[in-house]
Structure formats: C-alpha cells, structure tokens
Enzyme design. Structure first.
Site, PDB file in Angstrom:
ATOM      1  N   ASP A  41       0.821  -1.216   0.000  1.00 11.10           N
ATOM      2  CA  ASP A  41       0.000   0.000   0.000  1.00 11.10           C
ATOM      3  C   ASP A  41       0.855   1.267   0.000  1.00 11.10           C
ATOM      4  O   ASP A  41       0.353   2.363   0.214  1.00 11.10           O
ATOM      5  CB  ASP A  41      -0.968  -0.006   1.194  1.00 11.10           C
ATOM      6  N   HIS A 245      27.907   1.945 -14.338  1.00 11.07           N
ATOM      7  CA  HIS A 245      26.752   2.314 -13.510  1.00 11.07           C
ATOM      8  C   HIS A 245      26.753   1.574 -12.180  1.00 11.07           C
ATOM      9  O   HIS A 245      25.706   1.186 -11.665  1.00 11.07           O
ATOM     10  CB  HIS A 245      25.443   2.082 -14.272  1.00 11.07           C
ATOM     11  N   ASP A 262      30.921   9.630  -8.668  1.00 15.22           N
ATOM     12  CA  ASP A 262      30.066  10.299  -9.658  1.00 15.22           C
ATOM     13  C   ASP A 262      28.782  10.648  -8.920  1.00 15.22           C
ATOM     14  O   ASP A 262      27.887   9.811  -8.764  1.00 15.22           O
ATOM     15  CB  ASP A 262      29.814   9.362 -10.850  1.00 15.22           C
ATOM     16  N   ASP A 273      26.050  17.428 -12.163  1.00 10.67           N
ATOM     17  CA  ASP A 273      26.617  16.107 -12.457  1.00 10.67           C
ATOM     18  C   ASP A 273      28.134  16.241 -12.359  1.00 10.67           C
ATOM     19  O   ASP A 273      28.753  16.912 -13.193  1.00 10.67           O
ATOM     20  CB  ASP A 273      26.166  15.667 -13.856  1.00 10.67           C
ATOM     21  N   GLU A 383      32.992  14.717 -19.567  1.00  8.60           N
ATOM     22  CA  GLU A 383      33.320  13.601 -18.685  1.00  8.60           C
ATOM     23  C   GLU A 383      34.150  12.492 -19.327  1.00  8.60           C
ATOM     24  O   GLU A 383      33.677  11.379 -19.519  1.00  8.60           O
ATOM     25  CB  GLU A 383      32.044  13.012 -18.080  1.00  8.60           C
ATOM     26  N   GLU A 398      34.511  14.789 -14.275  1.00  9.76           N
ATOM     27  CA  GLU A 398      33.312  15.341 -14.918  1.00  9.76           C
ATOM     28  C   GLU A 398      32.948  16.686 -14.308  1.00  9.76           C
ATOM     29  O   GLU A 398      32.831  16.819 -13.093  1.00  9.76           O
ATOM     30  CB  GLU A 398      32.141  14.367 -14.739  1.00  9.76           C
TER      31      GLU A 398
END
Ligand code: GLY
Ligand code: MN
Ligand code: MN
Length: 427
Positions: A41, A245, A262, A273, A383, A398
């Site tokens: 829920d 990732h 990152d 970023d 990056e 980056e």
C-alpha cells in the site's frame, strides 16, 4: 516543496517561449507525473514532471496545464487545474496548493480544480484545431511504464478523433536545452551544494571506511541544504569503478586504491553532475597520477572547445583523438592498434567507451537535439575517463559547464580537480 520557490517570471517566460512556437489555433496540454505504487500500500516519492515544472514550478500530483494562446475567452489562454485540497488529503499527505498560492508560484491567473477539467477542456477543444500533447521522446529512454500523458493521448484521441494531433516534445526540448539566466543561477546552486558534499568527503576519506560511509557524507550535505541526489550516486573503489553504472556502494576502502565519485545534487529539480577520482590514502601513486593527468588534459581541452555552433559528434570525435594520443603515451595502446583500427570501432573505445558529455538541466541527461549545433545557454557535462580492469582502476573526471558566446563557463570551477589540490585537501 523542499526548495525555495523559483521566481514566477522564470515560468512565465518559459510559457511565452512555448506559446511563440505554437501555430495558430493550437492547444497544448501537460500532465503531472503519476505517484508510482510499491508492491503493497506504499508509494514511491513522486518525481516532478520536468516539462510541467519548467512551465509552472508546480510539483503537485494530478496537476494539468493547458495553454491555448488563441482562446476566444482571454481568461482561458492559460489554465492550471489542481487537485482540490480537502481535510482528508491534507491530513494524510500535507498541504495542497490554494488558488492564490498557485497564482503566486506560477504567474498563471486562471486556477481551476481538477474536476472542472472535462467541461473546460471540451469548450476549448471546440475552438482548437491542433492539439499538442507530451510524450517521452528522449532518444535513450526505454520507458515501459505508461505516464499520465500517455494515457491522456489515448483518452483525448478517442473523445475527439477529428482533431490534428501533434508532438509537444520537440518544442519542449528546444526551449529546455537553452537555459535562461534564472535557471543557470539554480544550476549553480546545485553545483555549489555538490561542492560542499565533495569537500566534506575529501576531509573524511581514509582506509577502513566503506563506500557507504562516503555516500552518507554526500547525503549529509545535500539534505541539510534542501537538495537531493540528482541520480543514484556512484561511489566506487578499485575495480568497481570500471563498472560504469556501479551503484552498490558498500565495499571497504583500501589503502592504495582509487575512489571514483560520480555524485551530483539536484536543487529545485535542477541537476548537477560531477565526477572526481581520489586516492583513498590521500596520495596518488605514480601510475595513478599518470592516468589521472591524462584524463584531466582531455577534460580541459574538451571544455575549451565548447562554443556555439559546435556539433556534439565532432566534439566527441576530437576528444577520442586526444584520448588516443594519451593512451599511446601511457602504453595502453600500441601504434599498430591505432593503425589497423576499424573507424566504426576505434581502439580508444577499449578504455574510453562512453560519451564525452550530455546536456543537463531538469533531467541529468537532459532533453535537447544533439544533431543540432550547440547554442549559448546550453549546459553540458564534460566527462572523459580511462577504465583499466586489468589494473583494477578507473579515472573519470566530470564537470558541468555552460556554453556562452564568450567561452565556456565551468559551473564547477571551484571544485578541486588538480591532483595536488586533491592531495592538499585530503591532508
Ligand atoms: N551521472 C551520470 C552521468 O555521468 O552521465
Ligand atoms: Mn554525466
Ligand atoms: Mn556523472
């Protein structure tokens, strides 16, 4: 809202930019995102719909924005429909926008409740010819889940089959990719909060802690500054950094390893970023330093190339040529690897296999047509990286950078990046 409201004139200006792109007799409709359910829920924290937020500053569920610049009734040229507050929904979910609050937040005069939408919309449709509706047209999106906009497309086409239906996404992409001064100020805030997190991490990092300890330090700064993570943070030591990732973020930090971070904050839904790579012990080894400086040089020269008129694919190609030179100097590539390379699969991809950068804004990988030349007001990430699983290490750096007519403006200028500056801050 977790953040300070943005100036309403930002949203008003965005709506007029959109209105100017609409042909005569066009109506545009935008829906909020759904609140997605868990398996029981519960519900998942709602993510504000980027286009709706851009045009209104509203984050509330079930909101609908209608823009019809040629509506005969002047009052109905911009209408915002909101979920009506009541005792029950406010007891359980908290405050809902009142009419006056919504007017102040958005700059829109005509605020109606969601239950009035069908009648008002029907009136407007009788005057409209073209109907602009939104869909996710990000080139890399793999969305399997239907959005409220997707459902709206189906419903409205069934109810009004003879109108001319058109894609709103390309118009929204074209206005969102060019950031206004007010948006750039918010993005600078997101970058500054990211900097605070990183500086805290530089002070705390040492062998014996874990990747999760480091993620928690970022979280500490982000949350107390009313921001969130702009995307799932990557806190990766050693070989973990070779997974592009990686998100597990639980391994121990060991002496001699590099730590790739990152991590970016989102403030008022605008993303930063950032990637930095630091030595767990506070000092780079000679080998690590050589690789680090190679990546930093490619970052610097690629940043300097950002200017109006630049094509993304040319920018990428130039960086790959620079990186090829660096990899030859590092001995990671041999001249013969380069000489016999397939131009569609150049040798450089073995160590630098991802894109050089992307537009950023309300989405981390923001919308914007990358087949078109860059313009002043685009904000891009830069990056480059080198990934060497055989040596159990990776370096990526980056920054988030604004394109202007007078040269690139690095919104992360103040975040330490030179190896000496990193080592000094860790001492
Ligand atoms: N953090 C995601 C990216 O760098 O694109
Ligand atoms: Mn990025
Ligand atoms: Mn990133």
């Amino acid at each position: 809202m977790r953040h300070e409201p943005l100036p309403p004139k930002l949203h008003t200006a965005n709506r007029s930019r959109l209105a100017k792109l609409l042909p005569p007799k066009s109506i545009a409709v935008l829906n909020a995102n759904d609140i997605l359910p868990t398996n029981a829920d519960g519900s998942i924290l709602m993510r504000a719909n980027s286009d709706l937020f851009h045009l209104t500053g509203v984050e509330q569920e079930e909101t609908i924005l209608v823009i019809f610049p040629d509506a005969d009734n002047e009052k109905l040229r911009e209408v915002l429909f909101l979920r009506e507050p009541n005792e029950h929904n406010e007891l359980w979910e908290g405050h809902k926008l009142r009419r006056e609050e919504a007017q102040k937040l958005t700059g829109i005069r005509e605020i109606k409740w969601a239950q009035d939408f069908p009648v008002t919309f029907r009136q407007l449709m009788c005057e409209a010819e073209h109907v602009y509706i939104n869909t996710n047209e990000h080139k890399r999106a793999t969305a399997e889940v239907q959005t409220r906009d997707d459902r709206f497309v189906r419903e409205v086409r069934e109810r009004f089959p003879l109108h001319d239906y058109r894609r709103l996404a390309p118009l929204m992409h074209s206005i969102r990719v060019v950031k206004s001064d007010a948006e750039i100020r918010v993005m600078q805030t997101a970058c500054d909060i990211t900097a605070m997190g990183f500086k805290r991490v530089l002070r705390k990092t040492k062998p014996g802690l874990s990747e999760s300890d480091i993620e928690a330090e970022f979280s500490h700064e982000f949350i107390r500054n009313r921001a969130r993570f702009a995307y799932e943070p990557i806190v990766a030591t050693g070989v973990n950094a070779c997974c592009l990732h990686y998100q597990t973020n639980t391994d121990p930090l060991k002496d001699g390893q590099l730590l790739l971070l990152d991590v970016g904050a989102a403030y008022a839904n605008y993303a930063a970023d950032m990637t930095r790579t630091i030595p767990v012990s506070g000092k780079f080894t000679r080998r690590q330093r050589m690789i680090y400086d190679a990546v930093l040089r490619v970052l610097r020269v690629s940043t300097a190339r950002l200017k109006p008129g630049l094509l993304h694919k040319e920018w990428q190609k130039a960086a790959e040529a620079d990186m090829t030179e660096e990899l030859l100097k590092l001995g990671l590539l041999k001249p013969r690897d380069v000489k016999k390379q397939d131009p569609d699969k150049p040798a450089v991809k073995k160590y630098f296999m991802h894109g050089l950068g992307h537009p950023i804004g309300l989405d981390v990988h923001d919308v914007g047509d990358l087949t078109k030349p860059m313009e002043a007001g685009w904000v891009m990430t830069v990056e480059p990286g080198i990934y060497i699983p055989a040596e159990k290490l990776a370096v990526r750096l980056e920054d988030t950078v604004l394109v202007t007519d007078n040269g690139p403006v690095n919104l992360m200028e103040k975040i330490p990046i030179e190896a000496e500056a990193i080592e000094a801050a860790m001492r």
